[in-house]
Design a protein around this motif. Structure first.
Motif, PDB file in Angstrom:
ATOM      1  N   SER A 170       0.828  -1.206   0.000  1.00 33.09           N
ATOM      2  CA  SER A 170       0.000   0.000   0.000  1.00 33.09           C
ATOM      3  C   SER A 170       0.858   1.249   0.000  1.00 33.09           C
ATOM      4  O   SER A 170       2.070   1.197   0.269  1.00 33.09           O
ATOM      5  CB  SER A 170      -0.940   0.017   1.212  1.00 33.09           C
ATOM      6  OG  SER A 170      -0.247   0.418   2.378  1.00 33.09           O
ATOM      7  N   LYS A 174      -4.056   4.911   2.652  1.00 31.98           N
ATOM      8  CA  LYS A 174      -4.656   3.575   2.717  1.00 31.98           C
ATOM      9  C   LYS A 174      -5.028   3.070   1.325  1.00 31.98           C
ATOM     10  O   LYS A 174      -6.132   2.573   1.097  1.00 31.98           O
ATOM     11  CB  LYS A 174      -5.899   3.579   3.608  1.00 31.98           C
ATOM     12  CG  LYS A 174      -5.716   4.212   4.975  1.00 31.98           C
ATOM     13  CD  LYS A 174      -7.032   4.265   5.729  1.00 31.98           C
ATOM     14  CE  LYS A 174      -6.947   5.133   6.956  1.00 31.98           C
ATOM     15  NZ  LYS A 174      -8.256   5.321   7.612  1.00 31.98           N
ATOM     16  N   ILE A 175      -4.077   3.175   0.389  1.00 35.47           N
ATOM     17  CA  ILE A 175      -4.328   2.803  -1.001  1.00 35.47           C
ATOM     18  C   ILE A 175      -3.608   1.497  -1.333  1.00 35.47           C
ATOM     19  O   ILE A 175      -2.377   1.465  -1.382  1.00 35.47           O
ATOM     20  CB  ILE A 175      -3.858   3.903  -1.965  1.00 35.47           C
ATOM     21  CG1 ILE A 175      -4.515   5.239  -1.613  1.00 35.47           C
ATOM     22  CG2 ILE A 175      -4.157   3.522  -3.405  1.00 35.47           C
ATOM     23  CD1 ILE A 175      -3.987   6.407  -2.418  1.00 35.47           C
ATOM     24  N   PRO A 176      -4.322   0.397  -1.563  1.00 35.07           N
ATOM     25  CA  PRO A 176      -3.675  -0.848  -1.984  1.00 35.07           C
ATOM     26  C   PRO A 176      -3.294  -0.758  -3.455  1.00 35.07           C
ATOM     27  O   PRO A 176      -4.103  -0.346  -4.288  1.00 35.07           O
ATOM     28  CB  PRO A 176      -4.756  -1.896  -1.758  1.00 35.07           C
ATOM     29  CG  PRO A 176      -6.052  -1.145  -1.919  1.00 35.07           C
ATOM     30  CD  PRO A 176      -5.783   0.255  -1.414  1.00 35.07           C
ATOM     31  N   VAL A 277       0.419   0.583   6.196  1.00 36.24           N
ATOM     32  CA  VAL A 277      -0.103  -0.615   5.540  1.00 36.24           C
ATOM     33  C   VAL A 277      -1.055  -1.352   6.471  1.00 36.24           C
ATOM     34  O   VAL A 277      -2.014  -1.997   6.023  1.00 36.24           O
ATOM     35  CB  VAL A 277       1.045  -1.539   5.079  1.00 36.24           C
ATOM     36  CG1 VAL A 277       1.749  -2.193   6.248  1.00 36.24           C
ATOM     37  CG2 VAL A 277       0.525  -2.609   4.112  1.00 36.24           C
ATOM     38  N   THR A 280      -4.218   0.325   6.054  1.00 33.65           N
ATOM     39  CA  THR A 280      -4.794  -0.094   4.772  1.00 33.65           C
ATOM     40  C   THR A 280      -5.491  -1.432   4.926  1.00 33.65           C
ATOM     41  O   THR A 280      -6.604  -1.630   4.425  1.00 33.65           O
ATOM     42  CB  THR A 280      -3.703  -0.196   3.688  1.00 33.65           C
ATOM     43  OG1 THR A 280      -3.071   1.071   3.519  1.00 33.65           O
ATOM     44  CG2 THR A 280      -4.300  -0.625   2.358  1.00 33.65           C
ATOM     45  N   ARG A 311     -12.095  -0.438  -2.074  1.00 24.75           N
ATOM     46  CA  ARG A 311     -11.257   0.536  -1.363  1.00 24.75           C
ATOM     47  C   ARG A 311     -10.684   1.573  -2.331  1.00 24.75           C
ATOM     48  O   ARG A 311     -10.670   2.774  -2.039  1.00 24.75           O
ATOM     49  CB  ARG A 311     -10.123  -0.184  -0.620  1.00 24.75           C
ATOM     50  CG  ARG A 311      -9.162   0.769   0.105  1.00 24.75           C
ATOM     51  CD  ARG A 311      -9.868   1.663   1.096  1.00 24.75           C
ATOM     52  NE  ARG A 311      -9.057   2.831   1.451  1.00 24.75           N
ATOM     53  CZ  ARG A 311      -9.549   3.955   1.939  1.00 24.75           C
ATOM     54  NH1 ARG A 311     -10.848   4.089   2.140  1.00 24.75           N
ATOM     55  NH2 ARG A 311      -8.752   4.955   2.242  1.00 24.75           N
ATOM     56  N   GLY A 326      -8.268   9.402   3.092  1.00 23.83           N
ATOM     57  CA  GLY A 326      -8.234   8.264   4.002  1.00 23.83           C
ATOM     58  C   GLY A 326      -9.578   7.862   4.568  1.00 23.83           C
ATOM     59  O   GLY A 326      -9.691   6.832   5.216  1.00 23.83           O
ATOM     60  N   GLU A 328     -13.023   6.173   5.174  1.00 24.46           N
ATOM     61  CA  GLU A 328     -13.479   4.848   4.790  1.00 24.46           C
ATOM     62  C   GLU A 328     -14.951   4.821   4.407  1.00 24.46           C
ATOM     63  O   GLU A 328     -15.434   3.848   3.837  1.00 24.46           O
ATOM     64  CB  GLU A 328     -13.193   3.865   5.929  1.00 24.46           C
ATOM     65  CG  GLU A 328     -11.687   3.728   6.184  1.00 24.46           C
ATOM     66  CD  GLU A 328     -11.364   2.903   7.396  1.00 24.46           C
ATOM     67  OE1 GLU A 328     -12.258   2.162   7.874  1.00 24.46           O
ATOM     68  OE2 GLU A 328     -10.229   2.988   7.884  1.00 24.46           O
TER      69      GLU A 328
END
Length: 332
Positions: A170, A174-176, A277, A280, A311, A326, A328
């Motif tokens: 990530s 919080k970006i995979p 991570v 994430t 996500r 960020g 959710e």
């Protein structure tokens, strides 16, 4: 005051409020085009010429809506898409049957990796990635009757668990950007190398952070050759003659370079960002990674990547609406 209370003040009646609540996911479909799903051969009409009543982009939106609402499994998804507001705002012409939902999920299995990659590309094109990547693995809990899962030992928690694993790279909010579904939480060297390769294919960061599970010599050397500085805590269990170092990179620099020096304070400060991570992982679990309801390994993997896709869609939607990346959940 909660966002739901704010929404309630802005509408004239309970019915209006319920309509707002039911269509909270509409913004997920406003800033992204999913028409690229039509490019995949797996969604082409059958040889007999039978056309699809429901188009893949619309069904994909239906799954995004359901996962956002914590609705998982083909039966609950089909039930949710019977809601008139829901199927309409997802772009469907009428409610899809459970067989249609199941068939779409089965077809999606063949291309879900590429769908995820396309969404990562859209996040990268918007400049949402940063110069620090982090890699970590997490536990994926399946339904009780998924015989494809297995009992594994988690050395961190010092306990056994029944399920699968997922290794994620990530960056940013919080970006995979790369992932792999695994039989156990602890990723092997091959998985770590493959996921790292996929992450570097997106863009080349300055740093790659990982815990002692990623104290892998071949991985460190590959990253250094690519111009990336790996910072993973040194694992003395990997040798009978442990070194007096905190991070593996200290030894690699001493062995291969006389001109490069990294102060301990810089390494410590940079490594502290590794917790990103873990956040994430938590964010993706809220998108469905922690609620895999499919049976079998392949179906479970597809649901995991659907959670990863959601996500990314949430992050991009937040960006387009000027909200905190960020977050959710979307602001109403």
């Amino acid at each position: 005051m909660s966002s739901s209370t704010n929404a309630l003040q802005d509408v004239a009646s309970v019915d209006d409020f319920l309509n707002v609540a039911a269509t909270e996911t509409v913004p997920l479909f406003e800033h992204l085009e999913f028409e690229f799903l039509l490019e995949y051969d797996v969604f082409a009409p059958s040889r007999r010429g039978r056309t699809r009543v429901h188009q893949p982009p619309d069904l994909f939106c239906g799954f995004l809506h359901c996962y956002y609402k914590d609705i998982y499994g083909t039966r609950p998804v089909a039930r949710e898409l019977q809601n008139g507001l829901v199927w309409y705002y997802c772009g469907l012409d009428k409610p899809p049957s459970r067989d249609t939902i199941d068939r779409f999920l089965t077809d999606l299995e063949h291309v879900i990796d590429d769908v995820f990659d396309r969404l990562v590309e859209q996040a990268a094109a918007r400049g949402l990635l940063d110069s620090t990547y982090s890699i970590d693995s997490t536990h994926v809990e399946p339904i009780q009757y998924n015989d494809a899962a297995s009992w594994n030992y988690d050395p961190t928690a010092e306990e056994y668990y029944y399920g699968f694993g997922c290794t994620i790279v990530s960056t940013g909010a919080k970006i995979p950007i790369a992932a792999e579904f695994t039989q156990a939480k602890q990723a092997d060297q091959e998985t770590a190398m493959r996921v790292t390769r996929d992450a570097l294919a997106v863009d080349t960061p300055i740093w790659m952070l990982g815990d002692s599970a990623y104290d892998i010599l071949e991985l460190h050397d590959r990253l250094l050759v690519a111009g990336v500085v790996p910072i993973a805590t040194y694992n003395p269990r990997n040798t009978d003659d442990p070194k007096d170092i905190e991070y593996r990179i200290e030894d690699r620099i001493e062995e291969h370079s006389e001109d490069v020096q990294l102060e301990q304070s810089i390494l410590d400060e940079t490594y502290n960002n590794r917790t990103g991570v873990e956040r994430t992982n938590d964010a993706v679990k809220d998108c469905g990674l922690g609620h895999v309801r499919a049976r079998g390994h392949v179906h479970a993997r597809t649901e995991v990547f659907l959670a990863l896709c959601l996500r990314l869609v949430v992050v991009i939607t937040n960006f387009e609406r000027g909200d905190d990346l960020g977050r959710e959940k979307l602001t109403l």
